[in-house]
Design a protein around this motif. Structure first.
Motif, PDB file in Angstrom:
ATOM      1  N   GLY A   1     -13.106 -23.802  17.560  1.00  0.00           N
ATOM      2  CA  GLY A   1     -11.662 -23.591  17.741  1.00  0.00           C
ATOM      3  C   GLY A   1     -11.085 -22.626  16.719  1.00  0.00           C
ATOM      4  N   PHE A   2     -11.421 -22.829  15.444  1.00  0.00           N
ATOM      5  CA  PHE A   2     -10.907 -21.934  14.406  1.00  0.00           C
ATOM      6  C   PHE A   2     -11.458 -20.523  14.594  1.00  0.00           C
ATOM      7  CE2 PHE A   2      -9.249 -24.546  10.599  1.00  0.00           C
ATOM      8  CZ  PHE A   2      -8.629 -25.456  11.445  1.00  0.00           C
ATOM      9  N   GLY A   3     -12.748 -20.428  14.976  1.00  0.00           N
ATOM     10  CA  GLY A   3     -13.339 -19.110  15.213  1.00  0.00           C
ATOM     11  C   GLY A   3     -12.635 -18.369  16.334  1.00  0.00           C
ATOM     12  N   LEU A   4     -12.396 -19.069  17.450  1.00  0.00           N
ATOM     13  CA  LEU A   4     -11.676 -18.442  18.563  1.00  0.00           C
ATOM     14  C   LEU A   4     -10.251 -18.081  18.167  1.00  0.00           C
ATOM     15  CD1 LEU A   4     -12.916 -20.626  21.556  1.00  0.00           C
ATOM     16  CD2 LEU A   4     -13.446 -18.211  21.107  1.00  0.00           C
ATOM     17  N   TYR A   5      -9.614 -18.961  17.417  1.00  0.00           N
ATOM     18  CA  TYR A   5      -8.250 -18.712  16.933  1.00  0.00           C
ATOM     19  C   TYR A   5      -8.197 -17.396  16.150  1.00  0.00           C
ATOM     20  CZ  TYR A   5      -4.076 -19.431  13.992  1.00  0.00           C
ATOM     21  OH  TYR A   5      -2.890 -19.286  13.331  1.00  0.00           O
ATOM     22  N   PHE A   6      -9.084 -17.256  15.168  1.00  0.00           N
ATOM     23  CA  PHE A   6      -9.064 -16.060  14.325  1.00  0.00           C
ATOM     24  C   PHE A   6      -9.557 -14.823  15.062  1.00  0.00           C
ATOM     25  CE2 PHE A   6      -9.308 -19.378  10.914  1.00  0.00           C
ATOM     26  CZ  PHE A   6      -8.026 -19.156  10.426  1.00  0.00           C
ATOM     27  N   LEU A   7     -10.508 -15.002  15.984  1.00  0.00           N
ATOM     28  CA  LEU A   7     -10.994 -13.874  16.778  1.00  0.00           C
ATOM     29  C   LEU A   7      -9.890 -13.344  17.689  1.00  0.00           C
ATOM     30  CD1 LEU A   7     -13.589 -12.226  17.413  1.00  0.00           C
ATOM     31  CD2 LEU A   7     -13.980 -13.828  19.291  1.00  0.00           C
ATOM     32  N   LEU A   8      -9.208 -14.237  18.376  1.00  0.00           N
ATOM     33  CA  LEU A   8      -8.110 -13.812  19.252  1.00  0.00           C
ATOM     34  C   LEU A   8      -6.971 -13.190  18.451  1.00  0.00           C
ATOM     35  CD1 LEU A   8      -8.038 -16.848  21.718  1.00  0.00           C
ATOM     36  CD2 LEU A   8      -8.871 -14.529  22.193  1.00  0.00           C
ATOM     37  N   GLN A   9      -6.725 -13.741  17.289  1.00  0.00           N
ATOM     38  CA  GLN A   9      -5.686 -13.189  16.421  1.00  0.00           C
ATOM     39  C   GLN A   9      -6.071 -11.785  15.951  1.00  0.00           C
ATOM     40  OE1 GLN A   9      -5.167 -15.085  12.565  1.00  0.00           O
ATOM     41  NE2 GLN A   9      -2.943 -14.884  12.755  1.00  0.00           N
ATOM     42  N   GLN A  10      -7.334 -11.614  15.589  1.00  0.00           N
ATOM     43  CA  GLN A  10      -7.816 -10.322  15.099  1.00  0.00           C
ATOM     44  C   GLN A  10      -7.683  -9.234  16.167  1.00  0.00           C
ATOM     45  OE1 GLN A  10     -11.851 -10.544  13.758  1.00  0.00           O
ATOM     46  NE2 GLN A  10     -11.939  -8.430  13.087  1.00  0.00           N
ATOM     47  N   TYR A  11      -7.909  -9.596  17.430  1.00  0.00           N
ATOM     48  CA  TYR A  11      -7.825  -8.626  18.517  1.00  0.00           C
ATOM     49  C   TYR A  11      -6.467  -8.647  19.212  1.00  0.00           C
ATOM     50  CZ  TYR A  11     -12.718  -7.596  17.890  1.00  0.00           C
ATOM     51  OH  TYR A  11     -13.913  -7.198  17.360  1.00  0.00           O
ATOM     52  N   HIS A  12      -5.508  -9.346  18.633  1.00  0.00           N
ATOM     53  CA  HIS A  12      -4.126  -9.379  19.119  1.00  0.00           C
ATOM     54  C   HIS A  12      -4.015  -9.839  20.576  1.00  0.00           C
ATOM     55  CE1 HIS A  12      -3.099  -7.383  15.407  1.00  0.00           C
ATOM     56  NE2 HIS A  12      -3.971  -6.423  15.675  1.00  0.00           N
ATOM     57  N   VAL A  13      -4.843 -10.804  20.958  1.00  0.00           N
ATOM     58  CA  VAL A  13      -4.758 -11.392  22.288  1.00  0.00           C
ATOM     59  C   VAL A  13      -3.639 -12.439  22.244  1.00  0.00           C
ATOM     60  CG1 VAL A  13      -5.962 -12.747  24.037  1.00  0.00           C
ATOM     61  CG2 VAL A  13      -7.206 -11.022  22.702  1.00  0.00           C
ATOM     62  N   GLN A  14      -2.680 -12.291  23.133  1.00  0.00           N
ATOM     63  CA  GLN A  14      -1.508 -13.171  23.113  1.00  0.00           C
ATOM     64  C   GLN A  14      -1.381 -13.886  24.449  1.00  0.00           C
ATOM     65  OE1 GLN A  14       0.251 -13.420  20.271  1.00  0.00           O
ATOM     66  NE2 GLN A  14       1.579 -14.973  21.116  1.00  0.00           N
ATOM     67  N   PHE A  15      -1.627 -15.201  24.453  1.00  0.00           N
ATOM     68  CA  PHE A  15      -1.441 -16.005  25.659  1.00  0.00           C
ATOM     69  C   PHE A  15      -0.011 -16.518  25.756  1.00  0.00           C
ATOM     70  CE2 PHE A  15      -6.022 -16.726  24.835  1.00  0.00           C
ATOM     71  CZ  PHE A  15      -6.515 -16.135  25.976  1.00  0.00           C
ATOM     72  N   THR A  16       0.553 -16.890  24.606  1.00  0.00           N
ATOM     73  CA  THR A  16       1.884 -17.485  24.565  1.00  0.00           C
ATOM     74  C   THR A  16       2.503 -17.215  23.195  1.00  0.00           C
ATOM     75  OG1 THR A  16       3.126 -19.529  24.831  1.00  0.00           O
ATOM     76  CG2 THR A  16       0.966 -19.721  23.841  1.00  0.00           C
ATOM     77  N   ASP A  17       3.807 -17.305  23.124  1.00  0.00           N
ATOM     78  CA  ASP A  17       4.479 -17.151  21.840  1.00  0.00           C
ATOM     79  C   ASP A  17       4.125 -18.302  20.927  1.00  0.00           C
ATOM     80  OD1 ASP A  17       5.754 -14.822  22.613  1.00  0.00           O
ATOM     81  OD2 ASP A  17       7.555 -15.852  23.326  1.00  0.00           O
ATOM     82  N   GLY A  18       3.940 -18.016  19.665  1.00  0.00           N
ATOM     83  CA  GLY A  18       3.679 -19.058  18.685  1.00  0.00           C
ATOM     84  C   GLY A  18       2.253 -19.561  18.663  1.00  0.00           C
ATOM     85  N   LEU A  19       1.336 -18.851  19.323  1.00  0.00           N
ATOM     86  CA  LEU A  19      -0.055 -19.293  19.355  1.00  0.00           C
ATOM     87  C   LEU A  19      -0.683 -19.238  17.966  1.00  0.00           C
ATOM     88  CD1 LEU A  19      -2.549 -20.146  21.028  1.00  0.00           C
ATOM     89  CD2 LEU A  19      -3.069 -17.721  21.272  1.00  0.00           C
ATOM     90  N   TYR A  20      -0.370 -18.233  17.199  1.00  0.00           N
ATOM     91  CA  TYR A  20      -1.004 -18.036  15.896  1.00  0.00           C
ATOM     92  C   TYR A  20      -0.150 -18.633  14.784  1.00  0.00           C
ATOM     93  CZ  TYR A  20      -3.752 -15.047  18.834  1.00  0.00           C
ATOM     94  OH  TYR A  20      -4.540 -14.583  19.849  1.00  0.00           O
ATOM     95  N   THR A  21       0.068 -19.934  14.876  1.00  0.00           N
ATOM     96  CA  THR A  21       0.837 -20.659  13.882  1.00  0.00           C
ATOM     97  C   THR A  21       0.045 -21.897  13.476  1.00  0.00           C
ATOM     98  OG1 THR A  21       1.994 -21.877  15.623  1.00  0.00           O
ATOM     99  CG2 THR A  21       3.067 -19.869  14.800  1.00  0.00           C
ATOM    100  N   TRP A  22       0.511 -22.549  12.410  1.00  0.00           N
ATOM    101  CA  TRP A  22      -0.209 -23.715  11.907  1.00  0.00           C
ATOM    102  C   TRP A  22      -0.298 -24.862  12.915  1.00  0.00           C
ATOM    103  CZ3 TRP A  22       2.147 -28.395  11.459  1.00  0.00           C
ATOM    104  CH2 TRP A  22       3.536 -28.414  11.437  1.00  0.00           C
ATOM    105  N   PRO A  23       0.671 -25.064  13.832  1.00  0.00           N
ATOM    106  CA  PRO A  23       0.484 -26.160  14.791  1.00  0.00           C
ATOM    107  C   PRO A  23      -0.770 -25.998  15.663  1.00  0.00           C
ATOM    108  CG  PRO A  23       2.790 -25.543  14.742  1.00  0.00           C
ATOM    109  CD  PRO A  23       2.037 -24.510  13.943  1.00  0.00           C
ATOM    110  N   THR A  24      -1.174 -24.758  15.930  1.00  0.00           N
ATOM    111  CA  THR A  24      -2.391 -24.548  16.704  1.00  0.00           C
ATOM    112  C   THR A  24      -3.605 -25.034  15.929  1.00  0.00           C
ATOM    113  OG1 THR A  24      -1.395 -22.622  17.776  1.00  0.00           O
ATOM    114  CG2 THR A  24      -3.793 -22.809  17.901  1.00  0.00           C
ATOM    115  N   LEU A  25      -3.638 -24.774  14.633  1.00  0.00           N
ATOM    116  CA  LEU A  25      -4.759 -25.237  13.811  1.00  0.00           C
ATOM    117  C   LEU A  25      -4.781 -26.763  13.721  1.00  0.00           C
ATOM    118  CD1 LEU A  25      -4.550 -22.558  10.978  1.00  0.00           C
ATOM    119  CD2 LEU A  25      -6.114 -22.620  12.930  1.00  0.00           C
ATOM    120  N   VAL A  26      -3.620 -27.378  13.608  1.00  0.00           N
ATOM    121  CA  VAL A  26      -3.526 -28.841  13.580  1.00  0.00           C
ATOM    122  C   VAL A  26      -3.994 -29.406  14.919  1.00  0.00           C
ATOM    123  CG1 VAL A  26      -1.918 -30.786  13.416  1.00  0.00           C
ATOM    124  CG2 VAL A  26      -1.719 -28.873  11.827  1.00  0.00           C
ATOM    125  N   LEU A  27      -3.623 -28.761  16.006  1.00  0.00           N
ATOM    126  CA  LEU A  27      -4.042 -29.174  17.347  1.00  0.00           C
ATOM    127  C   LEU A  27      -5.562 -29.107  17.485  1.00  0.00           C
ATOM    128  CD1 LEU A  27      -3.077 -29.972  20.222  1.00  0.00           C
ATOM    129  CD2 LEU A  27      -2.859 -27.549  20.698  1.00  0.00           C
TER     130      LEU A  27
END
Length: 162
Positions: free
Chosen positions: A14-40
């Motif tokens: 999950g963390f790997g996909l989170y950072f990979l998607l963030q690195q390539y600026h893939v945006q599924f929804t607003d607020g995806l790259y925030t701490w609640p996603t990591l907690v989730l």
């Protein structure tokens, strides 16, 4: 897969996909790259560990973390969700009741947390309703924290000795 493999695997994936998607600026929804996603992601890891490996003690933290992650993603998007302390007590109660379903323990605390969450979430509506009926509940509003303290002391010192 080892017993700890489920939790670690999901969290690292999950963390790997989170950072990979963030690195390539893939945006599924607003607020995806925030701490609640990591907690989730952490919460989902705990829940998967609990149910896949029958480590049921992970149900409570998994439920709380998953709920907090979801809560902070949707609290400002939907009017149904309240940004209120009662939500967190509700998450604890759900976690305890889910643990009870699998282990047979935690029912009474889960029920008490559910009642406290319900009281907190609907206290404003209850006071408005009571005022419309000519009743004043302000005294309850002043003393309910003391009820929580007394209940906590009971569980620590009276029930804990049994």
């Amino acid at each position: 897969m080892t017993k700890k493999g489920i939790f670690s695997g999901i969290v690292f994936l999950g963390f790997g996909l989170y950072f990979l998607l963030q690195q390539y600026h893939v945006q599924f929804t607003d607020g995806l790259y925030t701490w609640p996603t990591l907690v989730l992601i952490l919460g989902i890891g705990f829940i998967a560990q609990a149910y896949k490996q029958k480590d049921y003690e992970f149900i409570l933290p998994g439920t709380i973390l998953t709920g907090i992650g979801i809560h902070f993603h949707v609290v400002h998007k939907f009017e149904l969700f309240q940004d209120h302390a009662g939500v967190f007590l509700l998450l604890v109660s759900i976690g305890l009741l889910l643990t009870y379903v699998k282990t047979g323990s935690g029912f009474m605390p889960g029920l008490l947390f559910l009642m406290a969450a319900t009281l907190l979430l609907f206290f404003d509506k209850l006071t408005h309703w009571a005022a419309a009926k000519g009743h004043d509940l302000s005294i309850v509003g002043n003393f309910w924290p003391l009820f929580f303290v007394a209940l906590g002391l009971y569980f620590l010192f009276v029930r804990g000795k049994k």
